[in-house]
Design a protein around this motif. Structure first.
Motif, PDB file in Angstrom:
ATOM      1  N   LEU A   1       0.854  -1.180   0.000  1.00 24.24           N
ATOM      2  CA  LEU A   1       0.000   0.000   0.000  1.00 24.24           C
ATOM      3  C   LEU A   1       0.892   1.233   0.000  1.00 24.24           C
ATOM      4  N   PRO A   2       0.379   2.370  -0.491  1.00 24.61           N
ATOM      5  CA  PRO A   2       1.199   3.587  -0.456  1.00 24.61           C
ATOM      6  C   PRO A   2       1.500   4.005   0.984  1.00 24.61           C
ATOM      7  N   GLY A   3       2.763   4.288   1.280  1.00 22.97           N
ATOM      8  CA  GLY A   3       3.156   4.831   2.576  1.00 22.97           C
ATOM      9  C   GLY A   3       3.351   6.328   2.472  1.00 22.97           C
ATOM     10  N   ASP A   4       4.011   6.912   3.457  1.00 21.56           N
ATOM     11  CA  ASP A   4       4.229   8.369   3.435  1.00 21.56           C
ATOM     12  C   ASP A   4       5.219   8.771   2.355  1.00 21.56           C
ATOM     13  N   THR A   5       6.303   8.025   2.249  1.00 21.18           N
ATOM     14  CA  THR A   5       7.341   8.395   1.280  1.00 21.18           C
ATOM     15  C   THR A   5       7.724   7.257   0.355  1.00 21.18           C
TER      16      THR A   5
ATOM     17  N   THR B   1      -4.560  -1.023   8.514  1.00 21.34           N
ATOM     18  CA  THR B   1      -5.343   0.188   8.786  1.00 21.34           C
ATOM     19  C   THR B   1      -4.469   1.349   9.252  1.00 21.34           C
ATOM     20  N   SER B   2      -3.264   1.062   9.722  1.00 22.00           N
ATOM     21  CA  SER B   2      -2.359   2.155  10.080  1.00 22.00           C
ATOM     22  C   SER B   2      -1.902   2.926   8.847  1.00 22.00           C
ATOM     23  N   LEU B   3      -2.054   2.309   7.667  1.00 18.35           N
ATOM     24  CA  LEU B   3      -1.660   2.965   6.413  1.00 18.35           C
ATOM     25  C   LEU B   3      -2.859   3.513   5.643  1.00 18.35           C
ATOM     26  N   LEU B   4      -4.062   3.064   6.000  1.00 17.09           N
ATOM     27  CA  LEU B   4      -5.267   3.541   5.326  1.00 17.09           C
ATOM     28  C   LEU B   4      -5.931   4.603   6.184  1.00 17.09           C
TER      29      LEU B   4
ATOM     30  N   ASN C   1       7.207  17.870  -3.194  1.00 21.42           N
ATOM     31  CA  ASN C   1       6.393  16.891  -2.473  1.00 21.42           C
ATOM     32  C   ASN C   1       5.188  16.444  -3.291  1.00 21.42           C
ATOM     33  N   ARG C   2       4.583  17.387  -4.014  1.00 17.95           N
ATOM     34  CA  ARG C   2       3.431  17.043  -4.860  1.00 17.95           C
ATOM     35  C   ARG C   2       3.824  16.019  -5.920  1.00 17.95           C
ATOM     36  N   ILE C   3       4.948  16.277  -6.578  1.00 20.09           N
ATOM     37  CA  ILE C   3       5.379  15.379  -7.650  1.00 20.09           C
ATOM     38  C   ILE C   3       5.817  14.032  -7.082  1.00 20.09           C
ATOM     39  N   ASN C   4       6.519  14.054  -5.955  1.00 22.47           N
ATOM     40  CA  ASN C   4       6.937  12.789  -5.340  1.00 22.47           C
ATOM     41  C   ASN C   4       5.734  11.957  -4.919  1.00 22.47           C
TER      42      ASN C   4
END
Length: 539
Positions: free
Chosen positions: A145-149, A184-187, A486-489
């Motif tokens: 799943l997508p994380g923060d970075t 759920t910690s990532l969603l 940050n937007r592009i990343n």
């Protein structure tokens, strides 16, 4: 939700040529994807006999057990028609269906079966073959799943039986709860999160194995679509394959030779041979109880790779008669078994499968069969609204980002952000003052020879401070563009995780949580059959 189509972004040369119907690539197959060839394939398949009644009974029991809807049973009824055929695909039983390409495979089968039925005016069934005999636990025991970075890998940590197929790997309810808590910690919480938890918890609790869980999830996601599931490790399926395993054991030498010819045919071209095949194996597994790939040992015997277990041809053949569930195919013999078991009109595959199906022609011909048309699965990238908004602010298209990657654009922003070159100014200043400081050090040395090092240390401090100040000038300018970076990343993280296609990394759960349980059914409605195009799906 709407879709735009564009040329594929990442293709191997062979697959690209195949999709473009290049004669050089099509030479490895018996059929092209033309309507004329599909009609010819229909005639070939319907001229053969299949155990339709027995197959119907097995599939009816299996699909009902795993929560199919009425539409699936109606599709199954078509199997009784001697002129019915099937469009088929297959995949490992990944948790929550694994990467998104599993969803695209199933969607392609449904759309293609409907389209072929319309063109042929004959019943065509959509069938999904679950590779329940697969034992690569590390490949299917997690989702991304997508994380923060960066993409986050969430692995299920329940107990597993090493070497056992996924159809015999039990799902532990307590371990599932721990796994879901990490998910759920990532969603972020949406109106759909609790519903998804309730549905998947119930399915996991009522599943006897990982492949059972997979089947229930697929039937739920594709509810009402008519998709037919079958598990290769289902004892009912294995019973129907008993005679096939007997023949594979009896004719193992010719099977191996045929596959070597197929690999050599590819090797002798500019495309080269596909990687990852055990060329010298028997091309079938024996479950003892772990899944063991067998190798020929002399004229009438088989052994495991290390030569610790030995079997005679006679004993294996006898077991194939009495206990066919103790055998399974490898990736190269599975397509042949599918073709002998089912009235396969066409197979839907991804780029890797198109590659390895290209070596199967000699094997199919050895068994007096033809390689079915291999239809490229639909490819897609889902663009959440947040990503669309971010790209619009940057006047950047998703197409451009997918082609070049986010790193390219971030580097451009950083370069363009620095209009005053602090580092250059700092080096210029150091060059200007160096001679004066050298004079000062010489004067100091003349009056305090024993403390010469003080002057040298002082110069190092001056260098360090000036360069730190120069670096801060640059960083301050770059930080003014940090929001853009940050937007592009973030867009790159969602569209090209690890620099790879989204469909090969992320699980559908991320999008179910955002858009609800009907997401997959809504997706099917907007996908189109164009083998030379990639879908950009705008939410």
């Amino acid at each position: 939700m709407q879709a735009e189509t564009h040329p594929p972004f990442h293709q191997q040369s062979f697959v690209e040529d195949y999709i473009k119907h290049s004669d050089r690539a099509l030479a490895f197959f018996d059929y092209s994807l033309s309507d004329e060839d599909m009609k010819q394939r229909f005639q070939e398949v319907t001229s053969k006999r299949f155990k339709r009644k027995e197959l119907y009974n097995v599939l009816y029991t299996y699909n009902q057990k795993h929560g199919c809807g009425r539409a699936t049973l109606e599709q199954l009824e078509k199997l009784k028609d001697p002129e019915s055929t099937a469009v088929i695909t297959g995949q490992q039983a990944g948790l929550l269906t694994g990467p998104l390409y599993t969803i695209y495979k199933a969607a392609t089968v449904l759309i293609e079966a409907e389209e072929k039925e319309r063109r042929l005016q004959k019943p065509v069934l959509p069938v999904f073959w679950i590779a329940g005999e697969d034992h690569d636990w590390e490949e299917i025991n997690h989702i991304y799943l997508p994380g923060d970075t960066a993409p986050s890998k969430i692995a299920y940590q329940g107990e597993m039986e090493p070497g056992y197929p996924v159809s015999r790997q039990h799902l532990d309810q307590e371990a599932f709860e721990v796994w879901w808590k990490e998910i759920t910690s990532l969603l972020h919480e949406t109106p759909h999160t609790k519903e998804l938890y309730g549905v998947f918890k119930q399915m996991a609790g009522s599943s006897e194995s990982v492949s059972d869980f997979f089947a229930k999830v697929i039937h739920w996601l594709f509810s009402g679509s008519g998709l037919i599931l079958m598990d290769a490790s289902d004892p009912g399926i294995r019973s129907l394959e008993s005679s096939m395993f007997q023949r594979l054991i009896d004719e193992n030498d010719t099977v191996g030779e045929a596959l070597k010819r197929g690999l050599l045919n590819r090797e002798n071209t500019a495309y080269g041979r596909p990687d990852g095949f055990q060329e010298n194996s028997s091309h079938f597994f024996y479950h003892h109880p772990n899944r063991i790939l067998l190798y020929k040992e002399g004229a009438a015997h088989f052994s495991d790779k290390n030569g610790r277990l030995h079997f005679s041809r006679v004993s294996l053949r006898e077991e194939a008669v009495n206990c066919p569930e103790n055998f399974s195919t490898d990736a190269l013999t599975r397509p042949l078994f599918q073709d002998m078991l089912l009235p396969v009109l066409a197979y839907v595959g991804g780029p890797g499968e198109i590659n390895y199906w290209s070596v199967l022609k000699p094997l199919f011909h050895q068994f007096d069969r033809f390689v079915p048309p291999v239809i490229p699965r639909i490819e897609g990238t889902i663009l959440p609204r947040s990503v669309q908004a971010a790209l619009n602010k940057e006047n950047l298209s998703a197409k451009a980002l997918l082609r070049r990657g986010s790193k390219t654009y971030v580097e451009q922003i950083r370069e363009n952000a620095v209009t005053i070159d602090g580092r250059g100014l700092g080096e210029e200043l150091l060059q200007q003052i160096r001679p004066y400081h050298e004079d000062m050090r010489s004067a100091w040395e003349s009056i305090a020879p024993s403390e010469k090092s003080y002057g040298e240390t002082n110069w190092k401090i001056i260098e360090q401070e000036i360069r730190a100040f120069a670096g801060r000038i640059n960083r301050h300018q770059e930080e003014q563009e940090e929001e853009r970076i940050n937007r592009i990343n973030r867009a790159g993280l969602l569209l090209l995780p690890f620099g790879r296609p989204q469909e090969r990394v992320y699980n559908v759960l991320f999008f179910l949580n955002e858009y609800g349980s009907d997401f997959v059914l809504d997706l099917i409605k907007i996908l189109t059959l164009n083998h030379m195009r990639h879908h950009l799906i705008k939410m």
